[in-house]
Design a protein around this motif. Structure first.
Motif, PDB file in Angstrom:
ATOM      1  N   GLY A 121      -5.811  -0.948   2.762  1.00 38.13           N
ATOM      2  CA  GLY A 121      -4.905   0.077   3.275  1.00 38.13           C
ATOM      3  C   GLY A 121      -3.432  -0.228   3.244  1.00 38.13           C
ATOM      4  N   SER A 146      -1.905   3.278   3.961  1.00 34.89           N
ATOM      5  CA  SER A 146      -2.381   3.938   5.187  1.00 34.89           C
ATOM      6  C   SER A 146      -1.902   3.214   6.444  1.00 34.89           C
ATOM      7  N   LYS A 147      -1.583   1.934   6.326  1.00 29.21           N
ATOM      8  CA  LYS A 147      -1.047   1.197   7.480  1.00 29.21           C
ATOM      9  C   LYS A 147       0.329   1.704   7.889  1.00 29.21           C
ATOM     10  N   ASN A 148       0.974   2.445   6.998  1.00 32.87           N
ATOM     11  CA  ASN A 148       2.286   2.998   7.346  1.00 32.87           C
ATOM     12  C   ASN A 148       2.189   4.127   8.362  1.00 32.87           C
TER      13      ASN A 148
END
Length: 131
Positions: A109, A112-114
């Protein structure tokens, strides 16, 4: 006997959140430099950017921006710093999405970690009394 006023209950968790973001930005800048001829260059090449001069400018500029934001969040936290970090993160996410949209499907990710980082910056920005 007079005691010092107690910190607001959310101050310590917000401080921890801020310091975790400082670590993310500082480490990302250092990792980009450490991986200059490795992962950093490979990611840009996979996204179609193969010109060494452009790669160097993007890697060096991105690392400098990450380090600057990390130091700013560490030394002068406030709405301006949180907003700048949020805008930079959003722009980098859009750029990464344009170059390698498959990063959204990566099992670790990286993009997606943002989403939680954006939420954390938004929270810090709106809870900050400075500037």
């Amino acid at each position: 006997m007079t005691t010092a006023p107690r910190a607001q209950p959310m101050q310590q968790p917000l401080q921890l959140l801020r310091l975790s973001l400082v670590a993310v930005w500082l480490w990302t800048g250092v990792a980009s430099l450490l991986q200059w001829q490795g992962e950093s260059t490979a990611l840009l090449a996979a996204g179609g950017i193969r010109t060494p001069g452009i790669q160097a400018w993007l890697i060096g500029g991105g690392a400098a921006l990450d380090l600057l934001l990390g130091v700013w969040l560490l030394c002068r936290p406030g709405r301006s710093a949180y907003a700048a970090a949020l805008i930079a993160m959003l722009l980098m996410t859009v750029a990464a999405t344009a170059l390698l949209p498959s990063l959204w499907l990566h099992p670790l990710g990286p993009l997606s970690k943002n989403l939680p980082i954006a939420a954390a910056l938004w929270l810090l920005c709106h809870s900050s009394a400075r500037d």
